[in-house]
Design an enzyme around this catalytic site. Structure first.
Site, mmCIF file in Angstrom:
data_model
loop_
_atom_site.group_PDB
_atom_site.id
_atom_site.type_symbol
_atom_site.label_atom_id
_atom_site.label_comp_id
_atom_site.label_asym_id
_atom_site.label_seq_id
_atom_site.Cartn_x
_atom_site.Cartn_y
_atom_site.Cartn_z
ATOM 1 N N CYS A 270 72.874 24.882 88.943
ATOM 2 C CA CYS A 270 74.098 25.362 87.821
ATOM 3 C C CYS A 270 73.951 27.104 87.312
ATOM 4 O O CYS A 270 74.570 27.883 87.479
ATOM 5 C CB CYS A 270 73.974 24.633 86.549
ATOM 6 S SG CYS A 270 74.558 22.980 86.658
HETATM 7 N N1 NAD Z 1 73.250 18.808 88.641
HETATM 8 C C1 NAD Z 1 73.354 19.402 87.379
HETATM 9 O O1 NAD Z 1 72.590 19.338 86.581
HETATM 10 C C2 NAD Z 1 74.667 19.512 86.936
HETATM 11 C C3 NAD Z 1 75.021 19.664 85.443
HETATM 12 C C4 NAD Z 1 76.319 19.899 85.043
HETATM 13 C C5 NAD Z 1 77.359 20.261 85.991
HETATM 14 N N2 NAD Z 1 77.132 20.025 87.319
HETATM 15 C C6 NAD Z 1 78.237 20.138 88.194
HETATM 16 O O2 NAD Z 1 78.717 19.002 88.837
HETATM 17 C C7 NAD Z 1 79.124 19.094 90.369
HETATM 18 C C8 NAD Z 1 78.219 18.102 91.143
HETATM 19 O O3 NAD Z 1 76.790 18.447 91.092
HETATM 20 P P1 NAD Z 1 75.971 17.667 91.489
HETATM 21 O O4 NAD Z 1 74.513 18.236 91.136
HETATM 22 O O5 NAD Z 1 76.157 16.173 90.966
HETATM 23 O O6 NAD Z 1 75.738 17.614 93.034
HETATM 24 P P2 NAD Z 1 75.213 16.851 94.012
HETATM 25 O O7 NAD Z 1 74.830 17.641 95.507
HETATM 26 O O8 NAD Z 1 73.991 16.008 93.422
HETATM 27 O O9 NAD Z 1 76.237 15.597 94.264
HETATM 28 C C9 NAD Z 1 77.514 15.634 94.967
HETATM 29 C C10 NAD Z 1 77.799 14.708 96.017
HETATM 30 O O10 NAD Z 1 78.979 14.919 96.388
HETATM 31 C C11 NAD Z 1 79.043 14.153 97.650
HETATM 32 N N3 NAD Z 1 80.100 14.877 98.359
HETATM 33 C C12 NAD Z 1 80.336 16.302 99.006
HETATM 34 N N4 NAD Z 1 81.512 16.469 99.309
HETATM 35 C C13 NAD Z 1 82.040 15.335 99.191
HETATM 36 C C14 NAD Z 1 83.493 14.804 99.587
HETATM 37 N N5 NAD Z 1 84.289 15.782 100.015
HETATM 38 N N6 NAD Z 1 83.681 13.426 99.145
HETATM 39 C C15 NAD Z 1 82.970 12.505 98.537
HETATM 40 N N7 NAD Z 1 81.539 13.090 98.411
HETATM 41 C C16 NAD Z 1 81.436 14.411 98.668
HETATM 42 C C17 NAD Z 1 77.647 14.673 98.269
HETATM 43 O O11 NAD Z 1 77.261 13.946 99.320
HETATM 44 C C18 NAD Z 1 76.752 14.343 96.876
HETATM 45 O O12 NAD Z 1 76.388 12.847 97.094
HETATM 46 C C19 NAD Z 1 78.829 20.612 90.726
HETATM 47 O O13 NAD Z 1 80.056 21.305 90.246
HETATM 48 C C20 NAD Z 1 77.920 21.062 89.540
HETATM 49 O O14 NAD Z 1 77.861 22.548 89.229
HETATM 50 C C21 NAD Z 1 75.833 19.672 87.933
#
Ligand code: NAD
Length: 432
Positions: A270
């Site tokens: 992030c």
């Molecule tokens: N990790 C954090 O602390 C956090 C906190 C707040 C917001 N976010 C935001 O949330 C969003 C997700 O982050 P995250 O940390 O969960 O990511 P992550 O990489 O842990 O998880 C994302 C998942 O999406 C899947 N994926 C990718 N493309 C796909 C598709 N086309 N169809 C289905 N699944 C698909 C991946 O395989 C993965 O399992 C991002 O925008 C991030 O900036 C993350």
């Protein structure tokens, strides 16, 4: 039965696209609340683990997933055709940066394409991924309307950002208020009704763009304050002042001050990334986001500063970085997690190696990691590392699991970038 009724009586089928750090905890909470949840992911391994009742995210206990699967309230799939059967769909896929620091929207576009292929009247679509202001209105809505269905008339559309803080036991998904901005009041009301069943509080706002911007304000606030305190650390070092003691003193002010701490650089999915989604979008309006750019410069220079300080520390014992054996304590981007995304320890590792150091590392949360150009790097137990008498140990991540007393006793030279050795003293301890 309309969607609001289905949300209220918990027959609303919820689909979560992207079962990572954000999507999986949300899916688990919704299933726990009694909603039938289907998780969609492109990663077959993750789908297999979840359907076998196993969690791979430390904040989601395996028992919760196993129970939800057993009760028939949760299943995972790679088959996007099942989206047609969902009443509410939440998109929580990655939003990284390209090398040029432009937003990489390819995951969001791919997920929205999948939704579009199965969109039907009455569904609610919510984008959860952090993104630039305008994404829901300018990118997602037109894509979905290519089906001939109209947002606000035929389907509901919302942006509701996630604020999860992995490995923070005080604030899990359910404990964090959720900002909700729909394209119209009905969309906002529906999303508030659904999320209100699983989080402590929902915060409705007037539009999707306000919700998108609110998330970026939160993360830019952190990035800029960390940049400011990193610069203060450099300044204090030059002036011979202990920055850690300064922060501890300042934070006793009961109002108008919030402590931020210096470190080896920004990490995680992030803080190093999201502010650049905002500056990229601001640039399109001819506005230069100066605080974001400056904080980015200071924060990204920190790994180099750590290497300079390693050199200074070695200098006190008449050694050079070149040829020295340097051991890193912690490679994950923050304490007590195994997440390596954007970890500053990777930069420290590479900079040290480029200067001729022989680098090894320990991390109880990371058995192995990939380093560009080096392939797989295995971590080793700290005891084994200390037994080999490294020339210098650098604390890059202050995991609670490390035995700091043993480190202080056995290491010849230590650079502590996290103030993990606050309660220890010794001429061999150098602090950032
Ligand atoms: N990790 C954090 O602390 C956090 C906190 C707040 C917001 N976010 C935001 O949330 C969003 C997700 O982050 P995250 O940390 O969960 O990511 P992550 O990489 O842990 O998880 C994302 C998942 O999406 C899947 N994926 C990718 N493309 C796909 C598709 N086309 N169809 C289905 N699944 C698909 C991946 O395989 C993965 O399992 C991002 O925008 C991030 O900036 C993350």
């Amino acid at each position: 039965m309309n969607l609001m009724d289905r949300i209220q009586n918990k027959t609303c089928k919820v689909g979560i696209i992207g079962l990572g750090y954000v999507g999986l905890p949300l899916a688990a909470e919704l299933a726990k609340a009694g909603y039938p949840v289907t998780g969609f992911d492109v990663d077959e391994w993750k789908v297999g683990e979840l359907n076998a009742g196993r969690s791979y995210i430390p904040d989601v206990p395996t028992g919760e997933i196993a129970e939800a699967v057993r009760k028939g309230l949760f299943r995972a799939t790679t088959d996007m055709a099942a989206l047609a059967d969902m009443d509410a769909i939440d998109i929580a896929v990655p939003t990284p940066l390209r090398k040029t620091k432009d937003p990489d929207m390819s995951y969001v576009v791919q997920a929205v394409e999948a939704v579009k292929a199965h969109l039907r009247k009455g569904q609610m679509i919510c984008l959860e991924s952090t993104t630039y202001p305008g994404t829901t209105d300018e990118l997602v809505k037109p894509m979905l309307e290519e089906t001939g269905l109209k947002a606000g008339t035929d389907f509901y559309l919302v942006f509701s950002p996630e604020r999860v803080d992995p490995a923070n036991p005080q604030y899990l998904t359910k404990d964090i208020p959720k900002v909700v901005g729909g394209i119209d009041k009905q969309s906002t009301d529906l999303a508030c009704a659904l999320y209100g069943k699983v989080v402590t509080k929902t915060v409705p706002v007037s539009s999707t763009v306000v919700a998108e911007m609110a998330k970026l304000l939160e993360n830019t606030f952190r990035s800029v304050n960390i940049g400011m305190v990193n610069e203060l650390a450099l300044m204090c070092h030059r002036m011979g002042i202990d920055v850690w003691e300064v922060i501890d003193a300042a934070k006793t002010k009961p109002f108008g001050f919030m402590p931020f701490y210096p470190g080896p650089g920004l990490g995680g999915h992030c803080i190093p990334i999201d502010p650049f989604y905002l500056s990229w979008k601001a640039k399109q309006s001819g506005f230069e986001a100066r605080f974001i750019e400056l904080a980015g410069q200071v924060n990204s220079s920190m790994p180099e500063w750590v290497v300079t300080r390693v050199g200074d520390a070695l200098n006190t014992v008449k050694k050079a970085v070149n040829g020295s054996r340097i051991h890193l304590y912690g490679v994950a981007y923050k304490k007590n997690v195994g997440d390596m995304r954007e970890s500053p320890a990777l930069d420290v590792f590479e900079h040290l190696q480029r200067r001729g150091a022989i680098v090894t590392c320990s991390d109880p949360h990371v058995p192995m990691f990939k380093l560009d150009g080096h392939g797989d790097v295995k971590t080793i137990p700290e005891a084994q590392a200390l037994a080999a008498s490294p020339d210098c140990v650098v604390i890059t991540t202050d995991h609670d699991a490390f035995d700091y007393a043993a480190l202080v006793k056995k290491a010849a030279l230590i650079l502590d970038t996290r103030n993990a050795l606050k309660t220890f003293s010794g001429a061999h301890i150098h602090r950032l």
